[in-house]
Design an enzyme around this catalytic site. Structure first.
Site, mmCIF file in Angstrom:
data_model
loop_
_atom_site.group_PDB
_atom_site.id
_atom_site.type_symbol
_atom_site.label_atom_id
_atom_site.label_comp_id
_atom_site.label_asym_id
_atom_site.label_seq_id
_atom_site.Cartn_x
_atom_site.Cartn_y
_atom_site.Cartn_z
ATOM 1 N N GLY A 1 26.858 -37.755 1.426
ATOM 2 C CA GLY A 1 26.219 -37.335 2.675
ATOM 3 C C GLY A 1 25.652 -38.470 3.516
ATOM 4 N N HIS B 1 -1.288 -54.100 -18.546
ATOM 5 C CA HIS B 1 -1.807 -55.279 -17.838
ATOM 6 C C HIS B 1 -0.889 -56.467 -18.074
ATOM 7 C CE1 HIS B 1 -4.598 -58.193 -16.185
ATOM 8 N NE2 HIS B 1 -4.345 -58.949 -17.260
#
Ligand code: NAI
Length: 468
Positions: free
Chosen positions: A42, A447
């Site tokens: 599309g 972290h």
């Protein structure tokens, strides 16, 4: 002549339609998909999300090579643009992804019929191929997924040369010296960024007083200021009223605060929204109900139209005109045909503007909460205080989390910063699971990572952020 009978016929092979076809086939339904473009995928794959992201990525690297490599201690020689190679790379990505969808169709035994499809009656679709040959398909259920097309500006019709739409703007052979972008929406800011980075002077004309009116106002303003620093200019409250050729240039007429203003440019890119592809597909003849204002097909929560056995999804129906919304609706429609009760929560669909930094959001904006009188607390955290952002040298931006004042339930999350498009899915999950800012605050985040800024914003809702 195909003349076959199917359980499901899907009209349109975009992200809504092809995903619906795959899920229908996975559920054991005999499925056909009708598509007129040579490549499945599309607008999103052929002339939308994917080519624009390929160019955004390439132009970002082009800019980094000339502007920020040195700060990393990387020396490079003179940087120059090879636009044909950049476009070639984009083309290969599109082809590869399109071929991938075709393989998925084969794997799932989905029939693909090339041509323009049209409803011909209950459970009947005609497909007219390129050379005029006609196929008639019978299907117990039909999913309409014909998408949308670029909305035009009647006073400034696209000629494909000087006045262009997003499709042409994805394939220019050289950066225009002066580019006027009409509309400060998703497409205007993304494609304006691409051509600015590749060398154009870009001026954005916007009818409203601000960019991205549907996004959180504070975050959209931060993005606008950032784009201004990158060299884009904005003219707000400027309504384009017409244009004409002026030698080899283009003269655009507009109105700003009741006064006539003119802009000169080499090209104007019109990106003032999209409209549903809901004409010429037999909706009126079959009595499928449409919204008279937008032309979109009206559906219930289960994506059913008013005509039995006819479903509609994606840009063709109300809700955000986004590929991922269409995909979710495609899955839901297929599941409902197979007897399920699947719904898509439009309010939890994330949106992303793929500028640099990116802007992503989900749920309510502060403006919506204020207008609806919902009491809330906002927690904000800057990427400047995030260690991963510092190591990347990408410290611009903030995370903002909005939670209900009394229940602490997360109502909205907005991220303006590096890789916001990746981080926003975490926010969607918290909102979908009706979690609180406290839930996020108590959840360990790796972290160093950008996502720590997300957790810190949640901590900031109750004024407990650690690093500010
Ligand atoms: P948009 O609706 O985002 O923005 C159009 C802008 O044009 C609006 O701000 C409007 O006020 C302005 N405008 C309208 N008429 C005007 C005039 N005469 N003069 C000046 N300004 C005028 O539409 P856009 O950018 O064309 O995008 C179309 C759709 O495609 C959107 O629904 C968007 O969600 C989708 N899209 C999504 C992307 C993404 O997810 N990253 C990327 C590109 C498009």
């Amino acid at each position: 002549m195909n003349n076959q009978s199917y359980d499901v016929a899907v009209l349109g092979g975009g992200p809504g339609g092809y995903v619906a076809a795959i899920r229908a086939a996975q559920l054991g339904l005999k499925t056909v998909c009708v598509e007129s473009r040579p490549l499945l995928g599309g607008t999103c794959l052929n002339v939308g999300c994917i080519p624009s992201k390929a160019l955004l990525e390439s132009s970002e690297l082009f800019l980094m090579a000339s502007k920020s490599f040195a700060s990393h201690g990387i020396k490079v020689g003179a940087i120059s643009l090879d636009l044909p190679a950049m476009m070639g790379r984009k083309g290969k990505i599109i082809q590869g992804l399109g071929d991938g969808i075709s393989s998925l169709f084969k794997k799932n035994k989905i029939d693909l019929i090339r041509g323009k499809g049209r409803l011909e009656g209950a459970g009947k679709i005609s497909v007219t191929g390129e050379s005029g040959e006609k196929n008639i398909l019978q299907a117990h259920n039909i999913i309409l997924a014909t998408g949308s097309e670029t909305a035009s500006l009647p006073s400034l019709p696209v000629d494909g040369q000087q006045v262009i739409g997003s499709t042409e703007a994805l394939s220019l052979s050289e950066p225009p010296k002066d580019l006027l972008v009409i509309g400060a929406g998703f497409i205007g800011l993304e494609l304006g960024s691409v051509w600015k980075r590749l060398g154009s002077n870009v001026v954005v004309l916007e009818f409203l007083p601000k960019a991205l009116p549907q996004c959180d106002g504070e975050m959209a303003h931060l993005l606008q200021r950032s784009l201004e620093k990158q060299g884009l200019s904005f003219s707000f409250e400027t309504r384009v009223t017409g244009g004409r050729k002026s030698g080899s240039r283009l003269e655009i007429q507009a109105e700003r605060n009741g006064k006539k203003v003119e802009f000169l440019a080499d090209k104007a890119l019109v990106c003032v929204g999209r409209k549903a592809n809901s004409t010429g597909i037999g909706l009126e003849e079959l009595g499928v109900q449409k919204d008279p204002k937008t032309g979109q097909v009206l559906v219930d929560a289960y994506l059913r139209t008013n005509v039995s056995g006819v479903y509609a999804i994606g840009d063709l129906v109300p809700g955000p005109m986004l590929a991922h919304k269409a995909e979710d609706e495609g899955i839901a429609a297929a599941e409902n045909i197979a007897g399920g009760k699947s719904k898509v929560h439009h309010e939890n669909i994330p949106s992303v503007v793929y500028t640099w930094p990116e802007l992503a959001g989900v749920g309510k904006t502060e403006e919506q909460l204020q207008n609806e009188g919902i009491p809330y607390r906002a927690g904000k955290f800057p990427f400047l205080a995030n260690s991963r952002a510092r190591t990347m040298g990408e410290t611009e931006g903030w995370v903002k989390i909005l939670a209900h004042e009394k229940t602490d339930r997360v109502l909205g999350a907005h991220i303006f910063g590096p890789r916001a498009s990746e981080m926003i899915s975490e926010a969607v999950a918290w909102i979908e699971t009706q979690s609180s800012s406290q839930d996020i605050a108590m959840t360990c985040h790796a972290h160093p990572s950008l996502s720590e800024a997300f957790r810190e914003a949640a901590l900031a809702v109750s004024k407990k952020a650690i690093h500010i």
